[in-house]
Each structure stands twice: as C-alpha cells, then as structure tokens.
Design a protein around this motif. Sequence first.
Motif, mmCIF file in Angstrom:
data_model
loop_
_atom_site.group_PDB
_atom_site.id
_atom_site.type_symbol
_atom_site.label_atom_id
_atom_site.label_comp_id
_atom_site.label_asym_id
_atom_site.label_seq_id
_atom_site.Cartn_x
_atom_site.Cartn_y
_atom_site.Cartn_z
ATOM 1 N N LEU A 198 -4.135 -3.073 2.337
ATOM 2 C CA LEU A 198 -3.036 -1.846 1.472
ATOM 3 C C LEU A 198 -1.619 -0.624 2.053
ATOM 4 N N MET B 79 0.325 2.906 -1.651
ATOM 5 C CA MET B 79 -1.308 2.551 -2.290
ATOM 6 C C MET B 79 -2.611 2.907 -1.034
ATOM 7 N N THR C 103 -8.893 -1.228 1.407
ATOM 8 C CA THR C 103 -7.792 -0.778 1.899
ATOM 9 C C THR C 103 -7.505 -1.599 3.203
ATOM 10 N N PRO D 217 -4.990 -1.532 -6.722
ATOM 11 C CA PRO D 217 -5.692 -0.662 -4.692
ATOM 12 C C PRO D 217 -7.179 -0.503 -5.146
#
Lengths: 100, 347
Positions: A44, A48, A41, B9
């Motif tokens: 992101l 998202m 992550t 993601p």
Amino acid sequence: MTLKKRIKRVIQWIVMGVFFWPSLLWAAGEKAEAIVIVADTRKLSGMMAWWGNLYNESHVYFMLLTIVLIPIIGVLFGTVADFIMAHIGIDLKSRELAEH
Amino acid sequence: MDWLYVLMPIAGVEIFWPGLIILGIGVGIIGGFFGMGGAWMVTPGLNILGFPMAFAIGTDIAHMAGKSLIATMRHGKFGNVDYKLGLIMLVGTVVGFELGAQMVMWLERLGSVEVVVRYLYLFLLTGIAWLVFADVAKIKRKERENLHSGETNEQAKGIEWHKTFHKIKIPPMMHFKEAGIYCSAWLPIMVSFLTGWLAGILGIGGGLIRMPSLIYLVGCPTHVAVGTDLFEVMISGLYGAATYTFKGRTELVAAIIMLVGASIGAQVGTVATKYIKGYGIRVVFGYAVIGCAISIVLKLLAKQIPAYSSLFDGTATALILGLVFAMSAYIFIMMIKGAKAEIAAKK
C-alpha cells in the motif's frame, strides 16, 4: 474498597460490556472468529497505507474513525440525492398516501 | 481496466468497486422502502464480489448504519417515524436479543443447533408470508363484498390482531402520536422482546420480523412501521459497526464505497413509499419474505445433499441477487412513475 475504586470498577465493567457483550448482538451469520487479522501494508501507499497502519496500530482509533465517517458519508450522499430529487420537483416534505 | 478494481487495505484483495456501488444502491432502495437492514441480501452479494467472509458482516453493518441514518431522517420528515415507540421497543429488543443469543449458546453446548435454527427461520418466514398474503386476500374479499352491497364508502379492513391486544389495559397506558395508537406500554415492550428474542436465536438483525410485528401486533400503519423499524436498525447498526470494527472485522473502504450507493438508494426507496399504498408495500414485502424462505430451503438442501451443495448454494445466491435486482428495479420504476404524476399535477 473506596468509592473512587468502586466507580472506576463500574466504569471498567461498562466499557467491557459495551465492547464485548454485543459480540452476541450482531450475529447475522457466523460469529467473528477469535483470530487477529493484520493488514499487509507493504503493497500500500499514500492514504491506503495510512489507513492500513491505523488499523494495525489501534482498533480503537479505527473504530472511532468508522463511527465518525459512516454517518457523515451517509448524510452527505443522502443529501446529494435529496438535492437532486428536490431539483426535479419532488415534494420531500409531505406524504399524502395513507394506509390504503 | 485496472482502475475498476480497488485494493482493500485490510483484507488485501482487489474488489470490483462498481459492483459494491451497484449492490449498495440495490440494498439501499430495498432497505429504505421496507425498513430493514437486509443482511441476508448483502452477504451473498459481497461473497460473489470476492469479499472475504471474515469481513462481510462487519462491513455490511457499517454501511447499514449510514444508510439507515439518512433513510430515518427522510422518513422522519414524512412523519413515518414514531421515535417514542422506537425508543421503548429498543429496550425490549436488546434484552430479548441477548436472551436469544444466550439460548443459542446453551443449545450449541447440547449439540448441533444450526439446522434447527434454519428450520425455525423457515417456519417463521412461512408464517409471515402467509400472514401478509392472507391479510391482502381478506382486504380484497371485503372490497368485493362492499362493491356488491353498494357500500363503497366503507374502508375494507384486513387482519387486525392489534385491536385485541389494544383491549389489554395494563398500566402505564401510552399514546403514540405518529403511529396513532393508544395502548399499554407493555404491548410494544413485549412485542420487541419477542422479536428480539427470535432475532437473537436466528442470528439476524430482525427487521424482517419486526416490521410485520409492528403492523399486525402493535397496530402501526405500514409507513410508520417502516420508518420506526429503520430507526431501530440505525441505532443497532451504529452500535454493531462500533463493536465489529473494534474487533477488527470491518473493511471500512468497502463499507464507504457501498455506502455511496446505499445512501442514495435509501433516499430513493424512502421517497418511493410516498407513491405506494401501505398494502402495496406489504405485498412486495411478502414476495421478499418468500424469496428469503426459498434461499433458506436451498441452503438446507445443500447441507442435506452434499453432492449438489455447490449447485444449491449457487442457486440460492443467484436467487437472492435476482431478488435484489427485481425488487429495487420495481421500487425505482414506481418511484419514477409517482414522481412524474406528482410533477404533472403541480403544473
């Protein structure tokens, strides 16, 4: 074993069955491997990042989100297609053609 | 052109999102028209778009659940879904599937089962293709004979194995209103058990086997076979989506993007069944089965001749994607033609 414990055990078996037994059910290819995939992550942001974090934190919540979102989106866009086709003038209530 | 790519993601790869929508529309049209999930078409498509295989199956099943739900609703409004028959068959399908999957695990312990499964799949697909085209040829022959003898009112009939099965009167006897059949409940249970068992062994969803079985063994009209099969795909799809996501094998963003195209495509495919006769659907289905069989032959050749494996695998993928494009274009054109004629008739 008390009745309460027995019921608890039965429920546990049902939950286990629902989530683990069907691993055999959908096998349109190779089976999902027994490795844990973690979403990265760091790259992101916003929605998202929330999405990726939800996946990392709880597969159960992610699954619940999936089974809620998928039917809603399917019905939503299908209804849009219906609306357009009905607007064109296609009869969406009956089918006349039979077997031949 | 960065805006044409979206970062997945979970998988962490950038995917060309219009490709996902186009693939979704194609398989949606085909799925709504034939009443099948079409995993054999989606997986190579996702692979081409650069999708990691670890997520391909879960993502495919998740989008399949959504598109089959809306397509089942539309087929239901046309009177194409026999819910009673679908629910009864679901029992046989689940039990049969579990047995088939267990059998594969048992065979795996004995040795390599993959090639045997592929040969079995090929044999089955050849049988289905033969059945469909033999049926159509018989109909055409009967129509010619009727024309020569001047019996133009008599409806030509094709292969009707279901009539023999309907003579078996083991209780409980059941009437299936939408399908228009009266038979022993054991007939759909046994047929779904058998098709579920085969699907479990072959590792597929089963729509490709179940749809023709509903027609030739149970005796459903083609349109009802398509709608009822989709009802089963919907339930198993939702179940599969839940379990694969629980295992962390669904890229939900990709599934949603595909679903945008697939839910619209599924409606187009479903409405197209209004304008194409039952036998027309069977013929196009026969071509889809042949395409699937050829792609399996190519994959078998890739295993047998490793030096040319990339050539055979590439050809198989190109063939499947070409089939998706050709069939969805054909169904779309037929739907447009039919809609034009319907609108013109109203004026």
